[in-house]
Design a protein around this motif. Sequence first.
Motif, PDB file in Angstrom:
ATOM      1  N   HIS A  27       0.858  -1.181   0.000  1.00 17.51           N
ATOM      2  CA  HIS A  27       0.000   0.000   0.000  1.00 17.51           C
ATOM      3  C   HIS A  27       0.895   1.232   0.000  1.00 17.51           C
ATOM      4  N   LEU A  28       0.747   2.057  -1.029  1.00 19.39           N
ATOM      5  CA  LEU A  28       1.485   3.318  -1.102  1.00 19.39           C
ATOM      6  C   LEU A  28       0.564   4.420  -0.595  1.00 19.39           C
TER       7      LEU A  28
ATOM      8  N   PRO B  13      -0.766  11.746   0.623  1.00 17.38           N
ATOM      9  CA  PRO B  13      -1.755  12.741   1.069  1.00 17.38           C
ATOM     10  C   PRO B  13      -2.933  12.776   0.116  1.00 17.38           C
ATOM     11  N   SER B  14      -4.118  12.919   0.641  1.00 14.56           N
ATOM     12  CA  SER B  14      -5.308  12.938  -0.208  1.00 14.56           C
ATOM     13  C   SER B  14      -5.232  14.138  -1.125  1.00 14.56           C
ATOM     14  N   GLY B  15      -5.644  13.961  -2.360  1.00 10.22           N
ATOM     15  CA  GLY B  15      -5.579  15.045  -3.333  1.00 10.22           C
ATOM     16  C   GLY B  15      -6.455  14.760  -4.524  1.00 10.22           C
ATOM     17  N   GLY B  16      -6.336  15.562  -5.541  1.00  8.46           N
ATOM     18  CA  GLY B  16      -7.234  15.479  -6.688  1.00  8.46           C
ATOM     19  C   GLY B  16      -6.866  14.397  -7.665  1.00  8.46           C
ATOM     20  N   PHE B  17      -7.799  13.515  -7.914  1.00  9.42           N
ATOM     21  CA  PHE B  17      -7.700  12.542  -8.995  1.00  9.42           C
ATOM     22  C   PHE B  17      -8.909  12.644  -9.912  1.00  9.42           C
ATOM     23  N   GLY B  18      -9.583  13.779  -9.852  1.00 10.77           N
ATOM     24  CA  GLY B  18     -10.815  13.882 -10.597  1.00 10.77           C
ATOM     25  C   GLY B  18     -11.987  13.284  -9.862  1.00 10.77           C
TER      26      GLY B  18
ATOM     27  N   SER C 243      -6.849  15.278   6.619  1.00  4.45           N
ATOM     28  CA  SER C 243      -6.147  14.442   7.584  1.00  4.45           C
ATOM     29  C   SER C 243      -6.050  12.983   7.141  1.00  4.45           C
ATOM     30  N   SER C 244      -6.841  12.605   6.149  1.00  2.00           N
ATOM     31  CA  SER C 244      -6.843  11.208   5.708  1.00  2.00           C
ATOM     32  C   SER C 244      -5.748  10.986   4.668  1.00  2.00           C
ATOM     33  N   LEU C 245      -5.473   9.723   4.401  1.00  5.87           N
ATOM     34  CA  LEU C 245      -4.470   9.343   3.415  1.00  5.87           C
ATOM     35  C   LEU C 245      -5.128   8.600   2.263  1.00  5.87           C
ATOM     36  N   MET C 246      -4.568   8.771   1.087  1.00  4.25           N
ATOM     37  CA  MET C 246      -5.046   8.036  -0.069  1.00  4.25           C
ATOM     38  C   MET C 246      -4.143   6.824  -0.255  1.00  4.25           C
ATOM     39  N   CYS C 247      -4.734   5.690  -0.540  1.00  5.62           N
ATOM     40  CA  CYS C 247      -3.998   4.433  -0.622  1.00  5.62           C
ATOM     41  C   CYS C 247      -4.029   3.908  -2.050  1.00  5.62           C
ATOM     42  N   LEU C 248      -2.846   3.737  -2.629  1.00 14.13           N
ATOM     43  CA  LEU C 248      -2.714   3.046  -3.903  1.00 14.13           C
ATOM     44  C   LEU C 248      -2.321   1.604  -3.622  1.00 14.13           C
ATOM     45  N   LYS C 249      -3.096   0.675  -4.125  1.00 16.73           N
ATOM     46  CA  LYS C 249      -2.847  -0.744  -3.884  1.00 16.73           C
ATOM     47  C   LYS C 249      -1.963  -1.289  -5.011  1.00 16.73           C
TER      48      LYS C 249
ATOM     49  N   LEU D 133     -10.289  -7.938  -5.569  1.00 18.09           N
ATOM     50  CA  LEU D 133     -10.843  -6.594  -5.727  1.00 18.09           C
ATOM     51  C   LEU D 133     -11.802  -6.587  -6.913  1.00 18.09           C
ATOM     52  N   ASP D 134     -12.870  -5.814  -6.799  1.00 17.04           N
ATOM     53  CA  ASP D 134     -13.812  -5.758  -7.917  1.00 17.04           C
ATOM     54  C   ASP D 134     -13.213  -4.916  -9.044  1.00 17.04           C
ATOM     55  N   TRP D 135     -13.820  -5.030 -10.208  1.00 20.47           N
ATOM     56  CA  TRP D 135     -13.268  -4.396 -11.407  1.00 20.47           C
ATOM     57  C   TRP D 135     -13.227  -2.876 -11.279  1.00 20.47           C
ATOM     58  N   ASP D 136     -14.249  -2.276 -10.712  1.00 20.07           N
ATOM     59  CA  ASP D 136     -14.264  -0.818 -10.582  1.00 20.07           C
ATOM     60  C   ASP D 136     -13.113  -0.322  -9.724  1.00 20.07           C
ATOM     61  N   GLU D 137     -12.841  -1.031  -8.622  1.00 19.33           N
ATOM     62  CA  GLU D 137     -11.738  -0.618  -7.757  1.00 19.33           C
ATOM     63  C   GLU D 137     -10.400  -0.819  -8.454  1.00 19.33           C
ATOM     64  N   LEU D 138     -10.237  -1.906  -9.175  1.00 20.77           N
ATOM     65  CA  LEU D 138      -8.998  -2.130  -9.913  1.00 20.77           C
ATOM     66  C   LEU D 138      -8.768  -1.042 -10.961  1.00 20.77           C
ATOM     67  N   GLU D 139      -9.840  -0.673 -11.655  1.00 23.53           N
ATOM     68  CA  GLU D 139      -9.716   0.345 -12.697  1.00 23.53           C
ATOM     69  C   GLU D 139      -9.372   1.700 -12.104  1.00 23.53           C
ATOM     70  N   THR D 140     -10.050   2.081 -11.020  1.00 25.16           N
ATOM     71  CA  THR D 140      -9.769   3.359 -10.367  1.00 25.16           C
ATOM     72  C   THR D 140      -8.350   3.382  -9.813  1.00 25.16           C
ATOM     73  N   ASN D 141      -7.927   2.276  -9.235  1.00 25.31           N
ATOM     74  CA  ASN D 141      -6.581   2.186  -8.663  1.00 25.31           C
ATOM     75  C   ASN D 141      -5.515   2.321  -9.749  1.00 25.31           C
ATOM     76  N   GLN D 142      -5.726   1.640 -10.867  1.00 29.08           N
ATOM     77  CA  GLN D 142      -4.769   1.731 -11.966  1.00 29.08           C
ATOM     78  C   GLN D 142      -4.737   3.138 -12.558  1.00 29.08           C
ATOM     79  N   HIS D 143      -5.901   3.750 -12.683  1.00 30.66           N
ATOM     80  CA  HIS D 143      -6.013   5.109 -13.196  1.00 30.66           C
ATOM     81  C   HIS D 143      -5.226   6.074 -12.306  1.00 30.66           C
ATOM     82  N   SER D 144      -5.366   5.943 -11.004  1.00 29.72           N
ATOM     83  CA  SER D 144      -4.663   6.819 -10.063  1.00 29.72           C
ATOM     84  C   SER D 144      -3.159   6.560 -10.081  1.00 29.72           C
ATOM     85  N   PHE D 145      -2.767   5.297 -10.233  1.00 36.35           N
ATOM     86  CA  PHE D 145      -1.352   4.957 -10.276  1.00 36.35           C
ATOM     87  C   PHE D 145      -0.683   5.592 -11.489  1.00 36.35           C
TER      88      PHE D 145
END
Length: 523
Positions: free
Chosen positions: A243-244, A247-252, A259-265, A339-351
């Motif tokens: 898990h990378l 800091p939470s930020g804009g991904f569209g 205060s939260s963190l964004m997690c790239l799997k 992981l479901d397909w939507d989460e995989l797609e969003t994760n790859q998009h953010s990566f």
Amino acid sequence: MNSRKVTSETRRGFPAAKAPSQQPSRILIVDVTSPSWTNTCSVLSEALENTLCLACSLAGPCRVPLLSVYVVQDQQECLLPFVQVKEGFARVQTCISELRSLPREGCFPQGGNGVVQAVQDGLQQFKQYSKHTAAAGSTSSSVEIAILTSQSGKEMVKQLEKKLKDVDLVSLRRMQIIEVLKRDFLEPEGVEQSTPAEEPSSDDIAILGMDIDVQTVEDNVISLEMLFKTWLHDYGTDREQLHLLLPSGGFGHATAAKSSLMCLKCDLQERLLDPALLSGTADGTVRTADVNPPCQLAAWPATALYKLRVVKALKSEGVCESVLYGLPFIIKPTSCWQLDWDELETNQHSFHALCHSLLKRNWMLLAKCEPQNTSPSWNITVHSYYIVVPSDSATLLVKAVAVRELLLPSAFPALLAEHPEGSALNSLEVEVTYNPLHLKNNLYKYLKSMLHRPTHRQQAQPREQRPERHQPKQHQSRAKATVAPLLMAPSPVQVFRPAAVRRDSCEHSLLPEEDDGFLQVLQ
């Protein structure tokens, strides 16, 4: 040519089952009906032997737990029934020797059903082996099939689709068809690694409810060796490996609280094999290697979920190479099947957006490894830090970086502003880029000699136990079967799995510059 298929007289017991492995078993089917088999035979044998001597010599769980080899001439023939690779290098070498001894004419008729029959027989052998070892803990729950051929991959896909409709494919993870092409059929300056074919259509790769991967490869040792070395990668996809945390930020998307963190799997992949994991050293002494040191990431075996929390951004030109240490690892978006397909797609998009943003800013990331399990009786945690380097290949490189406690003093004078140029460098050959494929250090030869050494330590037999001189030697020309062959009748159970969804929709989904605002907080 006489048929040399395995017969019931060669029936033997199964090898003892070992610890469970996430690595799939392997079935290699070699179609020797090619007119260019003379050249392919020698390079294939060398590449296969090189890869398997590495697999047998690496410490830790075996990366190729089971292997079976078939050849297809006028009909299929099992050269190597399933064998546990790490304990069976002698049998593997016997199989490779027989592969080298096959006729070189390349005049066997093409277009027969030998490949399909080899696939069926291999699956049935694996099914029977799995049933036998289930009680003791199966060594592998799935199998992958690689078919080396000079025939058209698309035509072979059609054959397989037609002939395997009623075959139980539940244990088959993937099938790979590799078209082995002579240099004459490739570009004049062919590449030295596997040459990817044009991407087949979804109809070609999503048949029988499974993926069929069609590739082309040049018939030289390096290309085939790199193909077989993919077997050494970790194939566990039960969960993500890293898990990378950013800091939470804009991904569209909707932004979370500051205060939260964004997690790239992500998943980790080795870039190099660790020399410390090999079973011997140059002086012949055995080395024991800790495959998962406490302060270091380990990409294989994937036994832990690592968490890297990004603490700072660094300018790329401000990182000195002398403070980086250890083996580099590749970070890529996870392919965890849970992981479901939507989460995989969003994760790859953010990566991909992260890679794009780091390259544009010429940044690296400094990350701290979060503790995995803190024991209540030990309240001091030793942190390790890593540098995360972007790449234009939609992956990240991670490498350990020195901290204060490890750093030794160094004070060296700066170079003089002007100095006479010496002529010692004028005779050196200059290469624009470093290609490790151009260098070798005799490691394969050394490992093969180490693997052979126990076989040459046979003690002298007492005179009464020695065979008489007049007795003819029994020449064992092939590996014996460990499993009795099964009938080729199709399975009455027809198993279909959902066709795989192609996951290339995000490959070009890099976000515009306004979507990388999450990096602003690291300045």
